[in-house]
Scaffold this motif. Sequence first.
Motif, PDB file in Angstrom:
ATOM      1  N   ASP A  70       0.836  -1.205   0.000  1.00  0.00           N
ATOM      2  CA  ASP A  70       0.000   0.000   0.000  1.00  0.00           C
ATOM      3  C   ASP A  70       0.860   1.239   0.000  1.00  0.00           C
ATOM      4  O   ASP A  70       0.568   2.227  -0.655  1.00  0.00           O
ATOM      5  N   SER A  71       1.947   1.193   0.782  1.00  0.00           N
ATOM      6  CA  SER A  71       2.849   2.331   0.855  1.00  0.00           C
ATOM      7  C   SER A  71       3.476   2.582  -0.492  1.00  0.00           C
ATOM      8  O   SER A  71       3.696   3.705  -0.906  1.00  0.00           O
TER       9      SER A  71
ATOM     10  N   ASP B  79       0.808   4.202  -2.683  1.00  0.00           N
ATOM     11  CA  ASP B  79       0.600   5.605  -2.300  1.00  0.00           C
ATOM     12  C   ASP B  79       1.795   6.452  -2.643  1.00  0.00           C
ATOM     13  O   ASP B  79       1.667   7.596  -3.059  1.00  0.00           O
TER      14      ASP B  79
ATOM     15  N   LYS C 129      -8.006  15.965   8.783  1.00  0.00           N
ATOM     16  CA  LYS C 129      -8.770  15.550   7.609  1.00  0.00           C
ATOM     17  C   LYS C 129      -8.847  16.673   6.573  1.00  0.00           C
ATOM     18  O   LYS C 129      -8.670  16.445   5.374  1.00  0.00           O
TER      19      LYS C 129
ATOM     20  N   SER D 298      -5.487  10.808   1.170  1.00  0.00           N
ATOM     21  CA  SER D 298      -6.384  10.117   2.095  1.00  0.00           C
ATOM     22  C   SER D 298      -5.980  10.410   3.536  1.00  0.00           C
ATOM     23  O   SER D 298      -4.815  10.694   3.827  1.00  0.00           O
ATOM     24  N   ASN D 299      -6.956  10.308   4.433  1.00  0.00           N
ATOM     25  CA  ASN D 299      -6.723  10.590   5.844  1.00  0.00           C
ATOM     26  C   ASN D 299      -6.146   9.347   6.527  1.00  0.00           C
ATOM     27  O   ASN D 299      -6.787   8.716   7.370  1.00  0.00           O
ATOM     28  N   GLN D 300      -4.921   9.005   6.149  1.00  0.00           N
ATOM     29  CA  GLN D 300      -4.250   7.828   6.703  1.00  0.00           C
ATOM     30  C   GLN D 300      -3.127   8.266   7.632  1.00  0.00           C
ATOM     31  O   GLN D 300      -2.541   9.343   7.478  1.00  0.00           O
ATOM     32  N   THR D 301      -2.801   7.390   8.581  1.00  0.00           N
ATOM     33  CA  THR D 301      -1.777   7.711   9.568  1.00  0.00           C
ATOM     34  C   THR D 301      -0.432   7.987   8.910  1.00  0.00           C
ATOM     35  O   THR D 301       0.305   8.896   9.319  1.00  0.00           O
ATOM     36  N   LYS D 302      -0.091   7.233   7.867  1.00  0.00           N
ATOM     37  CA  LYS D 302       1.219   7.434   7.227  1.00  0.00           C
ATOM     38  C   LYS D 302       1.307   8.811   6.565  1.00  0.00           C
ATOM     39  O   LYS D 302       2.368   9.436   6.564  1.00  0.00           O
ATOM     40  N   ASN D 303       0.185   9.315   6.019  1.00  0.00           N
ATOM     41  CA  ASN D 303       0.201  10.662   5.438  1.00  0.00           C
ATOM     42  C   ASN D 303       0.343  11.712   6.533  1.00  0.00           C
ATOM     43  O   ASN D 303       1.023  12.728   6.351  1.00  0.00           O
TER      44      ASN D 303
END
Length: 583
Positions: free
Chosen positions: A434-435, A438, A520, A529-534
């Motif tokens: 996924d990383s 992205d 967000k 996207s509102n993901q932790t990694k971002n």
Amino acid sequence: MQIKRVLRLLKEKENIRLEFKEATIALPNNLFETICAMLNRDGGDILLGISDNGFIEGVADKSLDKMVTNIVNLSNNNQKLDPPFILYPQLYKLEGKNIIHIQVPASSQVHKTGNVFYDRSNDGDFKIIAPHQIAEMYNRKRNHYTEGLVYPMLRFEDFNLPLFAKVRNLIKSNHANHPWLALNDKQLLKKAGLWKKDYQTGEEGYNLAAALIFGKDEVLQQIIPHFKIDALVRIYNKHRYDDREYIQTNLIDAYEKLMAFIAKHLPDKFFMEGKQRISLRTTIFREIVANIIAHREYANALPTTFLIKKGVIETENANNPHGSGPIAIDKFTPFPKNPTIAKFFMQLGYMEELGSGVLNVNKYWNVYSGATKPQFIEGNSFKIVLPITDSFFNSNQDSNQDSNQDGNQDSNQDGNQDGNQDGNQDSNQDGNQDSNQDGNQDGNQDSNQDGNQDDRFSKVFRFTISPNTLLDSFKTLLLKRTNDFAFKQDQLEKIKPYLIYKNDYWLAVLTFCHLAKSRKEILEELGLSNQTKNYKTIILPLLEHKMITITIKDIPTSKHQKYLITGLGKKVVQLLEMLEADN
């Protein structure tokens, strides 16, 4: 600009809205009788250090700070002024002597000092003792200021509680030692005049102003369902609109949303005010937006409109008029339409002194737009007409086109290289598919799409110099501009990680967070996207390097957390704008 008004007042004689008082070493004993009387009548101006016949006597240097502090503290003390109405005096030096200017708005409440009510006439202040006279005063306020209408069934639980943390941060940034900061939420509401007792009906509770400032959206829709702000752009599609923001929320969030709409559609222009560089768009429209919100007549169902079209920007909102026709800038007398709301907005730093909006917009509009002077038209609706030239949007488009052309090259080159290289390296190291996706998609698609197609992002991310060349250029700029900005070499080291940071988003976040934004909102603005990694790769580094700060400091992990640019972040953006101008 206010000094001109003070000079004009000194040419007048004392009247119902103007009082001169000698105050060489201490506050006059009857000062709060006059403040109370003006609050209860039509407001006015008090000039300390002036004799009754208008001669400048001055205030002693050694007494000046103490007198100003006493005015602020006593006006916020219900044992001196009940209910409190916090005042912030202004200092001026005329003929080498100090004077203190206290601008007193008309209040929507009835006040007393020393347990005595006061009213005012052309002859000065006088006590109100007879019960029928006190009742008349309450009736006058009730009929004129609907913001003070009491809602006995409105509860503290009906308020949007996270707003209190935001309010405290805004107040602290404007007045670090503000007396309201030491209060709990319910105490703050009472001190701000948002809890009221109607002495004629016996009703007491939170008033309409409290609901408007702090109410949950669903509560507002029940109390005042007709309230809305309709912001439109109608340049190309003249029958409907090119863009629209329909705002129905509390006044604090409404202010931020309308300012964001303006930033999205109107160009910015920076201007040197002496040695200080200011944003004309922010300086002008913070006054206009505050005027729209703080001075609207909320009992009237007429919607507030903010319309951007070819040749003009127009606003209109419901009004409780104090006159009719265009306002004469050099002669007008400011009247607050919602004194409690206006006072609250002043504490937040959303607006300055009463009347400053008309003066500041008139002062800066020609410099910003290149067009003729604005018009302010009083009537059953209050209209602001802001003329703009044919080149107003063209110059903005040219600026955006240049930014897009350079941005496409840099976004494509840096975005593809950095997105692929860093994205793939990070993904391979983490072993996360996924990383990897992205990293490639956010690096390639977001850079290409936002650089080429979505001008929303290009308006936020205006700086087109690649990170690798930025550091050298920045050093050169510092050498050239050292005298203008106190930004020294040691500060350069603090921001060095960002100048070589392989992430084009950081500057967009700084620019976007001039108003407090949630995680967000930030990531959505970037198209991510509102993901932790971002969050960890884009927002968290800015927090760690103190470029942005959180608004709810006592609960860092709050789901209502928002992020706001810091002073250091603003300096970086300011210098980068200079750098782009030099290039």
